[in-house]
Design an enzyme around this catalytic site. Structure first.
Site, short mmCIF file in Angstrom:
data_model
loop_
_atom_site.label_atom_id
_atom_site.label_comp_id
_atom_site.label_asym_id
_atom_site.label_seq_id
_atom_site.Cartn_x
_atom_site.Cartn_y
_atom_site.Cartn_z
N ASP A 229 -9.18 -4.71 -5.92
CA ASP A 229 -8.76 -3.82 -4.83
C ASP A 229 -9.82 -2.73 -4.63
O ASP A 229 -10.14 -1.98 -5.54
CB ASP A 229 -7.43 -3.17 -5.20
N SER B 44 0.84 -1.19 0.00
CA SER B 44 0.00 0.00 0.00
C SER B 44 0.88 1.26 0.00
O SER B 44 1.64 1.48 -0.94
CB SER B 44 -0.96 -0.03 1.19
N HIS C 223 -7.52 -5.40 -1.38
CA HIS C 223 -6.29 -4.68 -1.04
C HIS C 223 -5.29 -5.57 -0.31
O HIS C 223 -4.08 -5.47 -0.52
CB HIS C 223 -6.65 -3.47 -0.18
#
Length: 774
Positions: free
Chosen positions: A717, A644, A751
């Protein structure tokens, strides 16, 4: 892009992934039982491939009318705290449990079971150590929390599927017309939201799956009473006396650019027949909330726990705009049934409210506010029933000052099921992770509201990590803790302030093969004098004096000042376990790992990102230099990785430094012009700081990324700002400029990656990539 089969890491890693996870634990309100909850942590990818509807920010399984991902809890056991006897609870085979909560009296625990085509309401009975289905009416769990206990512990407030719902709307072969959004000149900054409604048919599906019938269900007779008509409920909450229901429900128009949390809503009080007793607020579409701001009008309405039916809520005094100058930003208001008088202001706050905890008596309450410019938090004591007594500040500190954290107030359940401060006379009780320069040392203390005196009741020793889970006695002399060491798995104990300790659980070590891994906290300084730290992990076969290939893994964070940035976080006394897609699996392949390297970005919150790149480069250099100095790292074989925002950092370090031989970036965002209304803690928009947005886009420097980079992303995601397109475009840019890059897209993953096949393949990719280039 070519399709490939899932690959598997070496057998020793598969054995670690096969280990049964330790159960989750919930203590009953009467402290007589611990509910032990077994779980399956890695679903097969076939579960992620279940039917999926992406509607207004929600992900719904149309077959169950519940969340797309099936719950992973799979078994229940009851442990009696007096005898430590554990009783398994019989449940259907292959059950999927969603936990809902204890009844106020602690005699029952409510949960749901997800079946192939519906979700059912169940309860566990502590008297018979058995569980049963309460009613055949299917639960509606697509959006709002579906189950709430009434104060009498004999009834449940349940969101159910309307009996007349009918078949799911079919998508028309020919659209009725275009989807239209219009702006009329008012400012309305919009973050990058995923899974939004795409047209009229999506709107129909949203209404179909999110509309619920509210019911009160009897635990003993299973009788179900309808409350009003079906609505799209955002939340429902029974009053402490059980006679009224606080309802937040959505109404049209829907939006194609905002998620359901921003849709128009009505906040109302209903009676138990569904009649509207009072309308607190009617909010329009929330399309003009300032960045880091709040909506105007009443928000966060709740029942006061110690009163029969008294509402409290917050209202912004600055128009919800954090950039607007104001003496006070929030106020807390109150109004009691029958709601025929004017609201009463309880307290006014200089900054934005971030939390409220009520005391059990005399209208005592603790309220917190937060100054976003200073990143400063305060806790104030006020007396709701005595307007002549002004609010006083009990504690204040930087939100980054972990060493100065006094702790969080412990709470206790009331007979009506609400929670209030755990208070004994004038004393309240505080628990904290207890950050120190040596690492975290959790503690329990008590604080006197009259004298402001603090007394420490318990502090974890230097050889373990023991944290307070729950209070067991009114005066704080007995409490429940979770204790672990690097060699002993987490278990639960009854502790006394005099040091006596009684074991409640004896969970075995699920991964004994990891016990020879070594770890320590290391500190060093950047060139600008800022202290950074990391946890140094050494593989089991590490030999002193023989530097190894090393992986640095990090996630940048912002700080106002260097002193706060240098504080130590974490503890090396935690029990070492590996799971999921953790980079720590690289230890099994002989790598040294510099974990959670602090990458402080120090500066004014408005402009700190102006120096983001030189600060992370300086932090990376300092960490590598220190590891080389310690004799554990081969400077010529260092890799970098992150997930991330850590992936964003990784791409920048490869573009702007020459420290690394390979990198891994998972689920990142690399083109900041695609998140033009801010990202992470960046407050400026692209149009206010275009040069910074370009400077902070690794995509713009793809021609400088010559170090081999592995990019990974889930194709579903749903994290704001990290759409898969971010990785796809960076891959094409590096490839087009002649760089070495590999791009892996994981089917059905969001994610974070959770399917067993995805986890195995991710670990295989990481091991292979660093194996090739380190």
């Amino acid at each position: 892009m070519t399709e490939a089969s899932y690959r598997r890491p070496p057998d020793d890693i598969l054995q670690i992934l096969d280990a049964e996870p330790l159960p989750s634990v919930s203590i009953s309100p009467d402290r007589r039982f611990l509910l032990l909850v077994d779980r399956k942590i890695y679903p097969p990818v076939s579960e992620l491939a279940a039917p999926l509807l992406k509607l207004a920010g929600l992900r719904i399984n149309p077959e169950t009318s519940g969340p797309h991902l099936a719950p992973r809890y799979c078994g229940l056991q009851l442990l009696e705290t007096a005898t430590q006897k554990v009783t398994p609870i019989a449940l259907p085979d292959e059950c999927r449990i969603t936990l809902c909560g204890w009844s106020p009296n602690g005699h029952h625990y409510a949960f749901t079971l997800t079946h192939a085509d519906h979700i059912a309401l169940w309860v566990l009975d502590t008297a018979t150590f058995s569980a049963r289905q309460v009613t055949d009416i299917p639960v509606s769990a697509a959006y709002a929390v579906p189950l709430h206990w009434l104060p009498d512990s004999e009834h449940l407030l349940v969101l159910t599927i309307p009996s007349d719902r009918g078949p799911m709307p079919e998508k028309p072969r020919t659209p009725a017309g275009p989807a239209i959004e219009e702006a009329t000149g008012a400012s309305g900054p919009v973050r990058t939201y995923p899974d939004l409604l795409q047209g009229p048919h999506d709107a129909e599906l949203f209404e179909y799956f999110c509309r619920s019938q509210l019911m009160i269900v009897s635990l003993t007779s299973a009788a179900a009473k309808r409350i009003g008509n079906p609505q799209i409920f955002a939340s429902v909450d029974i009053s402490p006396d059980g006679n009224l229901i606080l309802v937040v429900r959505h109404e049209r128009p829907w939006s194609y650019t905002l998620p359901v949390s921003r849709f128009p809503r009505r906040t109302e009080v209903w009676d138990r027949s569904g009649n509207i007793v009072h309308t607190l607020h009617v909010a329009p579409l929330q399309d003009a909330i300032p960045i880091e701001g709040v909506p105007t009008g009443p928000r966060f309405a709740n029942w006061r726990p110690t009163e029969p039916s008294t509402l409290t809520w917050l209202e912004a005094l600055d128009g919800g705009d954090p950039k607007k100058q104001a003496d006070h930003r929030d106020a807390l208001y109150s109004l009691s049934a029958p709601f025929d008088s004017s609201p009463r202001e309880l307290v006014r706050l200089q900054q934005r409210c971030t939390g409220l905890t009520w005391g059990a008596t005399a209208g005592t309450a603790l309220i917190r506010d937060y100054d976003r410019d200073r990143r400063w938090t305060r806790t104030l004591l006020f007396h709701a029933d005595d307007s002549s007594t002004p609010a006083v500040t009990l504690w204040e500190r930087s939100v980054h000052d972990r060493y100065g954290d006094p702790g969080s107030p412990m709470t206790r359940p009331l007979p009506n099921g609400r929670r209030v401060l755990w208070q004994h006379g004038d004393w309240i009780f505080l628990e904290s992770s207890g950050a120190t320069p040596k690492g975290d040392r959790p503690f329990l203390s008590r604080f006197n509201l009259q004298t402001r005196q603090t007394e420490r009741l318990f502090t974890c020793d230097d050889e373990s990590y023991e944290s307070v889970v729950a209070m067991l006695s009114d005066d704080g002399t007995r409490f429940l803790t979770q204790h672990e060491t690097p060699l002993i798995p987490p278990n639960y104990f009854i502790r006394s302030s005099d040091g006596e300790r009684t074991a409640l659980t004896q969970f075995p070590d699920p991964m004994p093969q990891l016990r020879n891994i070594r770890k320590e906290i290391v500190t060093c300084q950047r060139e600008d004098g800022v202290t950074i730290s990391f946890t140094l992990y050494l593989p089991a076969d590490f030999v002193a004096g023989q530097p190894r290939p090393t992986v640095l893994w990090a996630y940048p964070r912002e700080f106002n000042d260097s002193q706060m940035a240098g504080q130590i976080s974490g503890s090396t006394n935690h029990f070492t376990v590996l799971g999921g897609i953790s980079h720590l699996f690289l230890l099994t392949r002989g790598y040294v790992v510099l974990d959670d390297v602090t990458m402080p970005v120090v500066g004014d919150p408005e402009t700190a990102n102006n120096t983001f790149i030189p600060q992370i480069v300086s932090s990376a250099k300092a960490a590598i230099d220190k590891a080389v100095e310690l004799g554990v790292t081969d400077r010529n074989r260092v890799g970098i990785g992150g997930h991330s925002y850590g992936a964003f950092m990784t791409a920048h370090l490869l573009a702007h430094s020459d420290f690394f031989k390979a990198g891994i970036a998972r689920s990142g965002a690399y083109n900041r012009t695609l998140t033009p209304f801010g990202f992470q803690n960046e407050r400026r928009t692209f149009w206010e700081a275009p040069d910074i947005y370009i400077q902070l886009s690794p995509f713009a420097y793809a021609h400088r990324i010559r170090t081999p980079l592995l990019l990974m992303h889930g194709d579903s995601d749903n994290n704001p700002g990290t759409f898969p397109m971010q990785s796809e475009r960076l891959y094409q840019a590096i490839r087009g400029n002649g760089g070495t890059v590999r791009y892996v897209v994981l089917p059905h993953e969001s994610h974070g990656y959770i399917a067993r096949e995805s986890i195995e393949h991710t670990l295989w990719e990481m091991i292979e990539w660093f194996g090739r280039f380190l």
